[in-house]
Scaffold this active site. Structure first.
Site, PDB file in Angstrom:
ATOM      1  N   TYR A 213      -4.910  -3.903  10.662  1.00 42.87           N
ATOM      2  CA  TYR A 213      -4.949  -4.272   9.104  1.00 42.87           C
ATOM      3  C   TYR A 213      -4.203  -5.384   8.632  1.00 42.87           C
ATOM      4  O   TYR A 213      -4.835  -6.204   7.891  1.00 42.87           O
ATOM      5  CB  TYR A 213      -4.375  -3.113   8.585  1.00 42.87           C
ATOM      6  CG  TYR A 213      -4.527  -3.246   6.868  1.00 42.87           C
ATOM      7  CD1 TYR A 213      -5.804  -2.616   6.328  1.00 42.87           C
ATOM      8  CD2 TYR A 213      -3.619  -3.110   6.041  1.00 42.87           C
ATOM      9  CE1 TYR A 213      -5.806  -2.964   4.846  1.00 42.87           C
ATOM     10  CE2 TYR A 213      -3.503  -3.464   4.742  1.00 42.87           C
ATOM     11  CZ  TYR A 213      -4.606  -3.223   4.064  1.00 42.87           C
ATOM     12  OH  TYR A 213      -4.708  -3.131   2.729  1.00 42.87           O
ATOM     13  N   GLY A 214      -3.098  -5.580   9.152  1.00 35.65           N
ATOM     14  CA  GLY A 214      -2.599  -6.894   8.759  1.00 35.65           C
ATOM     15  C   GLY A 214      -3.349  -8.081   9.019  1.00 35.65           C
ATOM     16  O   GLY A 214      -3.090  -8.948   8.351  1.00 35.65           O
TER      17      GLY A 214
ATOM     18  N   ASP B   6     -23.158  -2.168   0.205  1.00 29.84           N
ATOM     19  CA  ASP B   6     -22.458  -1.897   1.610  1.00 29.84           C
ATOM     20  C   ASP B   6     -22.148  -3.311   2.178  1.00 29.84           C
ATOM     21  O   ASP B   6     -23.021  -3.889   2.705  1.00 29.84           O
ATOM     22  CB  ASP B   6     -23.228  -1.044   2.463  1.00 29.84           C
ATOM     23  CG  ASP B   6     -22.422  -0.526   3.759  1.00 29.84           C
ATOM     24  OD1 ASP B   6     -21.334  -1.121   3.903  1.00 29.84           O
ATOM     25  OD2 ASP B   6     -22.938   0.179   4.403  1.00 29.84           O
ATOM     26  N   ILE B   7     -20.914  -3.601   2.161  1.00 33.50           N
ATOM     27  CA  ILE B   7     -20.407  -4.951   2.912  1.00 33.50           C
ATOM     28  C   ILE B   7     -20.641  -4.952   4.263  1.00 33.50           C
ATOM     29  O   ILE B   7     -20.846  -6.100   4.842  1.00 33.50           O
ATOM     30  CB  ILE B   7     -19.193  -5.442   2.168  1.00 33.50           C
ATOM     31  CG1 ILE B   7     -17.945  -4.635   3.063  1.00 33.50           C
ATOM     32  CG2 ILE B   7     -19.115  -5.659   0.683  1.00 33.50           C
ATOM     33  CD1 ILE B   7     -16.739  -5.312   2.649  1.00 33.50           C
TER      34      ILE B   7
ATOM     35  N   GLN C  58      -9.301   0.176  16.590  1.00 32.76           N
ATOM     36  CA  GLN C  58      -9.008  -0.191  15.363  1.00 32.76           C
ATOM     37  C   GLN C  58      -9.099  -1.646  14.890  1.00 32.76           C
ATOM     38  O   GLN C  58      -9.388  -1.953  13.909  1.00 32.76           O
ATOM     39  CB  GLN C  58      -7.298   0.430  15.093  1.00 32.76           C
ATOM     40  CG  GLN C  58      -7.113   1.669  15.236  1.00 32.76           C
ATOM     41  CD  GLN C  58      -5.998   2.291  14.740  1.00 32.76           C
ATOM     42  OE1 GLN C  58      -5.050   1.652  13.628  1.00 32.76           O
ATOM     43  NE2 GLN C  58      -5.619   3.577  14.958  1.00 32.76           N
TER      44      GLN C  58
ATOM     45  N   VAL D  43      -1.539   5.880   9.596  1.00 39.08           N
ATOM     46  CA  VAL D  43      -0.887   5.535  10.690  1.00 39.08           C
ATOM     47  C   VAL D  43      -0.752   6.410  11.889  1.00 39.08           C
ATOM     48  O   VAL D  43      -0.593   6.234  13.110  1.00 39.08           O
ATOM     49  CB  VAL D  43       0.724   5.428   9.843  1.00 39.08           C
ATOM     50  CG1 VAL D  43       1.744   5.369  11.196  1.00 39.08           C
ATOM     51  CG2 VAL D  43       0.813   4.528   8.995  1.00 39.08           C
TER      52      VAL D  43
ATOM     53  N   VAL E 291      -0.206   0.896  -4.058  1.00 37.54           N
ATOM     54  CA  VAL E 291      -0.905   1.801  -5.103  1.00 37.54           C
ATOM     55  C   VAL E 291      -1.259   2.883  -4.811  1.00 37.54           C
ATOM     56  O   VAL E 291      -1.744   3.098  -3.537  1.00 37.54           O
ATOM     57  CB  VAL E 291      -2.037   0.729  -5.544  1.00 37.54           C
ATOM     58  CG1 VAL E 291      -2.759   1.534  -6.611  1.00 37.54           C
ATOM     59  CG2 VAL E 291      -1.564  -0.652  -6.070  1.00 37.54           C
TER      60      VAL E 291
ATOM     61  N   THR F  75      -3.415   5.638  -3.936  1.00 37.38           N
ATOM     62  CA  THR F  75      -4.859   5.507  -3.637  1.00 37.38           C
ATOM     63  C   THR F  75      -5.172   6.565  -2.485  1.00 37.38           C
ATOM     64  O   THR F  75      -4.042   6.614  -1.793  1.00 37.38           O
ATOM     65  CB  THR F  75      -5.454   4.374  -3.434  1.00 37.38           C
ATOM     66  OG1 THR F  75      -5.214   3.724  -2.347  1.00 37.38           O
ATOM     67  CG2 THR F  75      -5.393   3.223  -4.602  1.00 37.38           C
TER      68      THR F  75
HETATM   69  P1  NAP Z   1      -9.453   3.107  -1.099  1.00 33.64           P
HETATM   70  O1  NAP Z   1      -8.810   4.146  -2.285  1.00 33.64           O
HETATM   71  O2  NAP Z   1      -9.509   3.658   0.018  1.00 33.64           O
HETATM   72  O3  NAP Z   1     -10.998   2.378  -1.804  1.00 33.64           O
HETATM   73  C1  NAP Z   1     -11.524   1.870  -0.675  1.00 33.64           C
HETATM   74  C2  NAP Z   1     -12.771   1.232  -1.526  1.00 33.64           C
HETATM   75  O4  NAP Z   1     -13.317   0.396  -0.582  1.00 33.64           O
HETATM   76  C3  NAP Z   1     -13.844   2.638  -1.542  1.00 33.64           C
HETATM   77  O5  NAP Z   1     -14.460   2.659  -2.796  1.00 33.64           O
HETATM   78  C4  NAP Z   1     -14.629   2.745  -0.209  1.00 33.64           C
HETATM   79  O6  NAP Z   1     -15.954   3.285  -0.433  1.00 33.64           O
HETATM   80  C5  NAP Z   1     -15.002   1.273  -0.282  1.00 33.64           C
HETATM   81  N1  NAP Z   1     -15.434   0.570   0.863  1.00 33.64           N
HETATM   82  C6  NAP Z   1     -14.897   0.725   2.093  1.00 33.64           C
HETATM   83  N2  NAP Z   1     -15.722   0.272   3.153  1.00 33.64           N
HETATM   84  C7  NAP Z   1     -16.794  -0.440   2.323  1.00 33.64           C
HETATM   85  C8  NAP Z   1     -18.041  -0.966   2.610  1.00 33.64           C
HETATM   86  N3  NAP Z   1     -18.462  -1.152   3.833  1.00 33.64           N
HETATM   87  N4  NAP Z   1     -18.776  -1.494   1.613  1.00 33.64           N
HETATM   88  C9  NAP Z   1     -18.328  -1.035   0.500  1.00 33.64           C
HETATM   89  N5  NAP Z   1     -17.517  -0.605  -0.076  1.00 33.64           N
HETATM   90  C10 NAP Z   1     -16.719  -0.138   1.077  1.00 33.64           C
HETATM   91  O7  NAP Z   1      -8.334   1.802  -1.150  1.00 33.64           O
HETATM   92  P2  NAP Z   1      -7.722   0.898  -2.327  1.00 33.64           P
HETATM   93  O8  NAP Z   1      -6.353   1.343  -2.098  1.00 33.64           O
HETATM   94  O9  NAP Z   1      -7.921   1.327  -3.751  1.00 33.64           O
HETATM   95  O10 NAP Z   1      -7.777  -0.346  -1.951  1.00 33.64           O
HETATM   96  C11 NAP Z   1      -8.637  -1.256  -2.636  1.00 33.64           C
HETATM   97  C12 NAP Z   1      -8.113  -2.737  -1.986  1.00 33.64           C
HETATM   98  O11 NAP Z   1      -6.672  -2.729  -2.119  1.00 33.64           O
HETATM   99  C13 NAP Z   1      -8.342  -2.781  -0.468  1.00 33.64           C
HETATM  100  O12 NAP Z   1      -8.917  -4.472  -0.153  1.00 33.64           O
HETATM  101  C14 NAP Z   1      -6.864  -2.775   0.254  1.00 33.64           C
HETATM  102  O13 NAP Z   1      -6.756  -3.268   1.278  1.00 33.64           O
HETATM  103  C15 NAP Z   1      -6.104  -3.424  -0.887  1.00 33.64           C
HETATM  104  N6  NAP Z   1      -4.617  -3.001  -0.887  1.00 33.64           N
HETATM  105  C16 NAP Z   1      -4.472  -1.841  -1.229  1.00 33.64           C
HETATM  106  C17 NAP Z   1      -2.943  -1.442  -1.503  1.00 33.64           C
HETATM  107  C18 NAP Z   1      -2.515  -0.010  -1.793  1.00 33.64           C
HETATM  108  O14 NAP Z   1      -1.463   0.242  -1.805  1.00 33.64           O
HETATM  109  N7  NAP Z   1      -3.623   0.950  -2.076  1.00 33.64           N
HETATM  110  C19 NAP Z   1      -2.093  -2.555  -0.889  1.00 33.64           C
HETATM  111  C20 NAP Z   1      -2.524  -3.693  -0.609  1.00 33.64           C
HETATM  112  C21 NAP Z   1      -3.604  -3.865  -0.655  1.00 33.64           C
HETATM  113  P3  NAP Z   1     -16.189   4.746  -0.046  1.00 33.64           P
HETATM  114  O15 NAP Z   1     -15.543   5.712  -0.947  1.00 33.64           O
HETATM  115  O16 NAP Z   1     -17.457   4.749   0.491  1.00 33.64           O
HETATM  116  O17 NAP Z   1     -15.246   5.052   1.236  1.00 33.64           O
END
Ligand code: NAP
Length: 275
Positions: free
Chosen positions: A192-193, A61-62, A104, A95, A229, A231
């Protein structure tokens, strides 16, 4: 020699899980899926096993300093350090979330900037020679940068900004958001930005430091955008699958031995982007 090891944060789902999947197929060594929740992490390991892939698990857990130091000690002890670290874990408010901007700002910066920095503080010293460090940032890091005041933009782009100065700026953003004064302070309306502007800038600072302090170790550290992506974070309308989103982070994680670049860059679609 200790076996090679790759570690991905926040990899129980989404892009992180897809990065682990790709590393299981392409990385020569042990691959660790990590998650803050043991149950969700072990379920993800089992889902990969059903695809015929072997990932190992460690809780991480970061946001929990003792979880970070426990994990770092484990990898140092068992593997002599870490060969590949992907800082992927992050959060984003939806949002429509009614939480006030001040909340936030504090909550988003805590995980995406300050906790990711804690990871880097404890893991960079144990990254092995030839290691690769990938910080999953976002294209919104540069969009938010371009919306900052000219004075802030100059600091985020400067070659002489220190980690301490950057931490001070990120804290200033949170403090001004809490007082409702962030606009006057030159910040855009995106927590977030700005968290990702901070992470991309931090990546550039730490890469410069690695080049200076460990010039012969050949470690490459970069920030990247996975693209938009599908997700839980970005929703179902995004064009890329998680496996497609993993392509650029995995490319940076597997830059071949002896490569000297990219290093300290912001990379998207495997291309270095302007900052
Ligand atoms: P996601 O599906 O919400 O997954 C986020 C992951 O981070 C989950 O496994 C979550 O765990 C984990 N997490 C959150 N807080 C944490 C903590 N304190 N310690 C350890 N793990 C933690 O998001 P994603 O879309 O895959 O995003 C992955 C990365 O890509 C992120 O850095 C995001 O900002 C970046 N990103 C995503 C997009 C996009 O379009 N999806 C675009 C640009 C950048 P839990 O399941 O426990 O919550």
């Amino acid at each position: 020699m200790s076996p090679r090891v790759a570690v991905v944060t926040g990899s129980n789902k989404g892009i992180g899980l897809a990065i682990v999947r790709a590393l299981c197929k392409q990385f020569q060594g042990d691959v660790y899926l990590t998650a803050r929740d043991v149950g969700r992490g072990q379920e993800a390991v089992a889902s990969l096993a059903s695809e015929g892939l072997t990932a190992l698990f460690h809780q991480l857990d970061i946001n929990d300093p003792s979880s970070i130091t426990t994990a770092a000690a484990y990898f140092k002890d068992k593997y002599g350090g870490v060969d590949v670290l992907v800082n992927n874990a992050a959060i984003a408010f939806k949002v429509a979330d009614p939480a006030p901007f001040a909340v936030q700002a504090e909550v988003t910066l805590k995980t995406n900037f300050f906790a990711t920095r804690d990871m880097l503080t404890h893991f960079l010293p144990i990254i092995k020679a030839g290691g690769r460090v990938v910080n999953v940032s976002s294209f919104v890091s540069s969009r938010a940068l371009n919306q900052c005041s000219a004075a802030l933009q100059e600091r985020f782009r400067s070659e002489d900004i220190t980690e301490e100065e950057l931490v001070g700026l990120m804290q200033r953003f949170v403090d001004e958001a809490k007082k409702g004064e962030h606009k006057q302070g030159g910040w855009p309306e995106t927590a977030y930005g700005i968290s990702k502007t901070g992470l991309t800038t931090l990546s550039m600072i730490l890469a410069r430091r690695l080049s200076k302090e460990r010039p012969h170790d050949g470690i490459l550290l970069n920030a990247c955008c996975p693209g938009w992506v599908r997700t839980d974070m970005a929703g179902p309308k995004a064009p890329k699958s998680p496996d497609e989103g993993a392509v650029t982070p995995v490319y940076l994680a597997l830059l071949p031995p002896g490569a000297t670049e990219p290093h300290g860059k912001f990379v998207s679609d495997k291309e270095v982007q302007p900052w």
